[in-house]
Design an enzyme around this catalytic site. Structure first.
Site, PDB file in Angstrom:
ATOM      1  N   GLU A  46      -2.295 -15.346  47.489  1.00 22.72           N
ATOM      2  CA  GLU A  46      -2.273 -14.990  46.071  1.00 22.72           C
ATOM      3  C   GLU A  46      -3.357 -13.954  45.769  1.00 22.72           C
ATOM      4  O   GLU A  46      -4.511 -14.091  46.228  1.00 22.72           O
ATOM      5  CB  GLU A  46      -2.500 -16.265  45.260  1.00 22.72           C
ATOM      6  CG  GLU A  46      -2.437 -16.116  43.770  1.00 22.72           C
ATOM      7  CD  GLU A  46      -2.627 -17.461  43.074  1.00 22.72           C
ATOM      8  OE1 GLU A  46      -2.479 -17.501  41.833  1.00 22.72           O
ATOM      9  OE2 GLU A  46      -2.930 -18.469  43.763  1.00 22.72           O
ATOM     10  N   LYS A 115       3.626 -15.749  38.168  1.00 22.41           N
ATOM     11  CA  LYS A 115       3.161 -17.140  38.251  1.00 22.41           C
ATOM     12  C   LYS A 115       3.446 -17.881  36.955  1.00 22.41           C
ATOM     13  O   LYS A 115       3.314 -17.334  35.854  1.00 22.41           O
ATOM     14  CB  LYS A 115       1.664 -17.169  38.558  1.00 22.41           C
ATOM     15  CG  LYS A 115       1.114 -18.560  38.838  1.00 22.41           C
ATOM     16  CD  LYS A 115      -0.335 -18.478  39.328  1.00 22.41           C
ATOM     17  CE  LYS A 115      -0.893 -19.849  39.672  1.00 22.41           C
ATOM     18  NZ  LYS A 115      -2.263 -19.765  40.222  1.00 22.41           N
ATOM     19  N   SER A 198      -5.700 -21.534  46.452  1.00 20.53           N
ATOM     20  CA  SER A 198      -6.267 -22.863  46.229  1.00 20.53           C
ATOM     21  C   SER A 198      -7.577 -22.992  46.995  1.00 20.53           C
ATOM     22  O   SER A 198      -7.639 -22.708  48.193  1.00 20.53           O
ATOM     23  CB  SER A 198      -5.265 -23.929  46.703  1.00 20.53           C
ATOM     24  OG  SER A 198      -5.825 -25.210  46.624  1.00 20.53           O
ATOM     25  N   GLY A 351      26.978 -61.405  75.533  1.00 24.28           N
ATOM     26  CA  GLY A 351      27.333 -61.276  76.938  1.00 24.28           C
ATOM     27  C   GLY A 351      26.249 -60.485  77.643  1.00 24.28           C
ATOM     28  O   GLY A 351      26.060 -59.301  77.365  1.00 24.28           O
ATOM     29  N   SER A 353      24.561 -58.829  80.958  1.00 28.80           N
ATOM     30  CA  SER A 353      24.999 -58.313  82.258  1.00 28.80           C
ATOM     31  C   SER A 353      23.852 -57.983  83.189  1.00 28.80           C
ATOM     32  O   SER A 353      24.074 -57.697  84.360  1.00 28.80           O
ATOM     33  CB  SER A 353      25.823 -57.040  82.033  1.00 28.80           C
ATOM     34  OG  SER A 353      24.990 -56.032  81.455  1.00 28.80           O
ATOM     35  N   LEU A 356      20.850 -52.504  80.398  1.00 29.72           N
ATOM     36  CA  LEU A 356      19.987 -52.141  79.276  1.00 29.72           C
ATOM     37  C   LEU A 356      20.528 -52.599  77.927  1.00 29.72           C
ATOM     38  O   LEU A 356      19.806 -53.175  77.114  1.00 29.72           O
ATOM     39  CB  LEU A 356      19.804 -50.620  79.243  1.00 29.72           C
ATOM     40  CG  LEU A 356      18.763 -50.014  80.175  1.00 29.72           C
ATOM     41  CD1 LEU A 356      18.881 -48.496  80.157  1.00 29.72           C
ATOM     42  CD2 LEU A 356      17.368 -50.431  79.753  1.00 29.72           C
ATOM     43  N   SER A 358      22.753 -54.912  76.927  1.00 28.94           N
ATOM     44  CA  SER A 358      22.771 -56.349  76.633  1.00 28.94           C
ATOM     45  C   SER A 358      21.352 -56.903  76.568  1.00 28.94           C
ATOM     46  O   SER A 358      21.084 -57.850  75.816  1.00 28.94           O
ATOM     47  CB  SER A 358      23.603 -57.102  77.663  1.00 28.94           C
ATOM     48  OG  SER A 358      23.054 -56.984  78.964  1.00 28.94           O
ATOM     49  N   ASN A 437      39.493 -52.198  83.130  1.00 27.58           N
ATOM     50  CA  ASN A 437      39.538 -52.653  81.742  1.00 27.58           C
ATOM     51  C   ASN A 437      39.956 -54.107  81.599  1.00 27.58           C
ATOM     52  O   ASN A 437      39.584 -54.781  80.627  1.00 27.58           O
ATOM     53  CB  ASN A 437      40.475 -51.762  80.924  1.00 27.58           C
ATOM     54  CG  ASN A 437      39.861 -50.408  80.630  1.00 27.58           C
ATOM     55  OD1 ASN A 437      38.674 -50.188  80.880  1.00 27.58           O
ATOM     56  ND2 ASN A 437      40.656 -49.501  80.102  1.00 27.58           N
ATOM     57  N   TRP A 471      33.121 -44.260  75.960  1.00 24.36           N
ATOM     58  CA  TRP A 471      32.887 -44.986  77.208  1.00 24.36           C
ATOM     59  C   TRP A 471      32.828 -46.488  76.900  1.00 24.36           C
ATOM     60  O   TRP A 471      31.825 -47.158  77.058  1.00 24.36           O
ATOM     61  CB  TRP A 471      31.592 -44.501  77.865  1.00 24.36           C
ATOM     62  CG  TRP A 471      31.409 -44.961  79.279  1.00 24.36           C
ATOM     63  CD1 TRP A 471      30.501 -45.863  79.726  1.00 24.36           C
ATOM     64  CD2 TRP A 471      32.141 -44.544  80.435  1.00 24.36           C
ATOM     65  NE1 TRP A 471      30.616 -46.040  81.078  1.00 24.36           N
ATOM     66  CE2 TRP A 471      31.617 -45.239  81.543  1.00 24.36           C
ATOM     67  CE3 TRP A 471      33.197 -43.666  80.642  1.00 24.36           C
ATOM     68  CZ2 TRP A 471      32.111 -45.074  82.840  1.00 24.36           C
ATOM     69  CZ3 TRP A 471      33.686 -43.494  81.926  1.00 24.36           C
ATOM     70  CH2 TRP A 471      33.141 -44.195  83.001  1.00 24.36           C
ATOM     71  N   ALA A 472      33.942 -46.981  76.431  1.00 21.88           N
ATOM     72  CA  ALA A 472      34.061 -48.393  76.082  1.00 21.88           C
ATOM     73  C   ALA A 472      35.529 -48.775  76.191  1.00 21.88           C
ATOM     74  O   ALA A 472      36.412 -47.957  75.922  1.00 21.88           O
ATOM     75  CB  ALA A 472      33.562 -48.643  74.655  1.00 21.88           C
TER      76      ALA A 472
END
Length: 642
Positions: A46, A115, A198, A351, A353, A356, A358, A437, A471-472
């Site tokens: 400024e 301003k 400022s 469930g 297994s 990671l 589960s 599956n 991926w399921a």
């Protein structure tokens, strides 16, 4: 400027109070340095051409004439730099004196922004000398033989990058109850610059930092704050040259205080524009009352100096990462608490297994039972070994359940699956998708029936990365009664399990979690070889680190493939080649589009981070959408590679 990225800077030049010629030359020198570094937008403090602490000298015609001569010097000497500059100076207009930001580009004075908020302290930049900005934008004809837009409502629009719309405010304007920047953003500004003087006091830096980052978050914008430097008079105040650049709530760059020079980074205005479209928070007729001023900048590919995190779902700072992990685990646990209470479930079934996902689900369920004041024996951890289960994963599943105090139950599903193969006439020697599956669906059936038998609720273990890639197994691990990991990507799953391992009060629990972290990610649906896992997920679908990166920037940032490639190479350039990134990007896009039908009927699950694929929340995409446009761009990039 390509891909919506633009290099910007704020500058604190060397300054002498009331020496306008010196200040102009210092401004030009920094502008030249900035241009050499391919900066396209540069902001100075400024009243930087005069000094903000001139006091009653602001009323002297000699100083005011000197300021205009200085502006003319800056205009001429920066004309060929290909940069948009904002410099501060006092301006005489209609018998009044205004504190202004002058916008310069290509040798033209584009406009003067005045301003709005003036202090009453009378120490610097105050009402003693200056008049607050007029409410309506008008024109000024004081020099350069042309009418120059004058006022607070100016919007500077880049011809080459339409998403780059810049507006300015000055100093204490930011601290007003309704600062001009709020109106600027509603009018369409994606970048706000603040030319400030400022002064520094104890604690001012942290407050200033919070104001700038907070305003950039509220307005979904980039915010460039240039602070007056140490050359200002210290008769009553000290100035520190504190410069800040923030983007949508993130502080990208900050200068050390009491220094001079440039603070440089890049803004992603493409992502800011996408975020605004996604949020749809601003009203229509955005620029009503604003004067739009166009400018041109040379088009080039912006080099990236700002960091691009390879783990966008987690902070890079270790302390913030620890706090984030704890908060996410709490969110997951409270979400599950509410569902267990509402359904009056006697048990929570998981469930397990030895993998990671589960492990994380069981850890979250343990936290939930603790929060509810229920015994952990209400957790029913079910292991369901089959053809591909290894001794390592089975042992880890059992030990994890034991150390967490869950009730453990084993249901060997080999005979059930074999019987199912006979029922449907499938040869078990053919190890295809049916072979795999069938096991996943049998496990889900066991869990659902056990839940019915004991009045329990099946807690899903599938994560966000698996949902993104499809991926399921549909109606297998894809289904549950509440999916606590539904918005947790695989890279974050790993971090959360690691967090729990390091903070476990039980050393044995910590050790089993570390071994789970060290186990290859696998669905274990194909027989092991000599007791070792043969089916490694990342060998089949690609590195989860890349897929999670693609997911975040595609869904959250709307990145097209070209830009996604640039960001990925910045984040993973030393790990993955360009060819590798493009290959897995193509795999990601094909799977992401083709597998939407699985996400269209997801079970409930808590959103804990910035990305969710819930069809009821963040991501609503038709199951038949085509990936053709995205794939065409990826293939064009691959062709360029060859």
């Amino acid at each position: 400027m390509r891909d919506g990225l633009i290099r910007v800077a704020v500058a604190t030049p060397r300054l002498r109070v009331a020496d306008c010629a010196f200040n102009a030359q210092a401004t030009v020198e920094l502008a030249r340095q900035a241009a050499e570094k391919q900066v396209r937008v540069l902001v100075f403090p400024e009243l930087g051409l005069t000094g903000a602490t001139c006091g009653d000298l602001f009323l002297q015609p000699t100083l005011l004439d000197g300021a205009w001569q200085a502006l003319e010097q800056v205009r001429r000497q920066t004309a060929e730099l290909g940069i948009l500059l904002f410099v501060g100076l006092p301006v005489r207009h209609a018998g009044k004196l205004y504190n202004c930001a002058a916008a310069l580009c290509g040798g033209q004075l584009l406009g003067l922004v005045s301003k709005t908020r003036l202090d009453d302290y009378g120490v610097s930049c105050g009402r003693r000398w200056f008049t607050a900005s007029p409410q309506k934008t008008n024109y000024w004809d004081g020099c350069f033989d042309r009418m120059v837009p004058f006022g607070k409502d100016l919007l500077f629009c880049c011809n080459e990058l339409p998403d780059l719309m810049i507006a300015a405010e000055l100093g204490e304007d930011l601290q007003a109850p309704n600062p001009p920047s709020a109106g600027h953003a509603v009018a369409g500004a994606t970048v706000v610059v603040n030319l400030s003087a400022s002064n520094e006091t104890a604690g001012a830096a942290s407050r200033r930092r919070a104001l700038v980052t907070g305003q950039s978050a509220r307005l979904t914008c980039g915010y460039l704050y240039a602070g007056a430097g140490t050359g200002e008079s210290t008769t009553d105040l000290v100035f520190a040259g504190h410069n800040l650049i923030a983007e949508n709530g993130v502080l990208l760059a900050e200068s050390p205080r009491y220094t001079e020079g440039l603070t440089i980074t890049e803004l992603d205005v493409g992502q800011l524009a996408y975020e605004r479209r996604r949020a749809n928070a601003f009203p229509p007729h955005l620029a009503q009352g604003y004067l739009l001023v166009s400018f041109s900048l040379p088009v080039s590919e912006t080099p990236l100096s700002r960091p691009v995190s390879p783990t966008p779902f987690l902070p890079q700072d270790p302390a913030q990462r620890e706090a984030c992990c704890q908060e996410i685990l709490q969110l997951q646990a409270w979400g599950l608490c509410r569902r267990l209470e509402h359904t009056q479930s006697k048990k929570a079934l998981i469930g397990v297994s030895g993998g990671l996902d589960s492990a994380l689900a069981l850890l979250v369920a343990a936290r939930a039972t603790d929060l509810m004041g229920r015994p952990r024996s209400d957790l029913l951890a079910v292991t369901m070994p089959c053809f591909g289960t290894t001794a390592r994963t089975k042992g880890n599943a059992e030990l994890l359940a034991e150390r967490l105090g869950a009730t453990l139950r084993q249901v060997d599903i080999k005979a059930s699956v074999d019987l199912h193969f006979r029922d449907i006439g499938h040869d078990p020697a053919v190890r295809d998708v049916t072979y795999e599956n069938a096991q996943a669906r049998e496990r889900t059936q066991v869990l659902m029936d056990l839940a019915n038998d004991c009045g329990g609720l099946v807690v899903g273990t599938g994560d966000l990365s698996e949902l993104a890639l499809g991926w399921a197994t549909y109606s297998g691990d894809h289904m549950s009664m509440y999916g606590v990991n539904a918005s947790i990507p695989k890279t974050l799953v790993r971090q959360l399990v690691d967090y729990e391992a390091r903070h476990a009060a039980d050393p044995a629990l910590g050790q089993v979690l570390l071994d789970i972290l060290d186990t290859p990610v696998s669905p274990e649906l194909l027989p092991a070889s000599q007791g070792e896992i043969q089916q490694r997920t990342e060998d089949l679908v690609g590195p989860y680190a890349l897929h999670d990166f693609f997911l975040y920037h595609l869904v959250r940032g709307g990145c097209p493939p070209r830009k996604l490639l640039r960001l990925a190479l910045c984040a993973f350039g030393e790990t993955y080649s360009r060819r590798t990134v493009l290959h897995w990007m193509e795999v990601f896009c094909r799977r992401f589009f083709s597998q939407q039908y699985k996400r269209s009927c997801l079970p409930d699950g808590p959103k804990v981070g910035p990305v969710s694929l819930s069809p009821r929340g963040d991501w609503r995409m038709p199951s038949d959408a085509q990936a053709a446009l995205w794939l065409a761009e990826i293939q064009a990039l691959q062709a360029a590679e060859n």
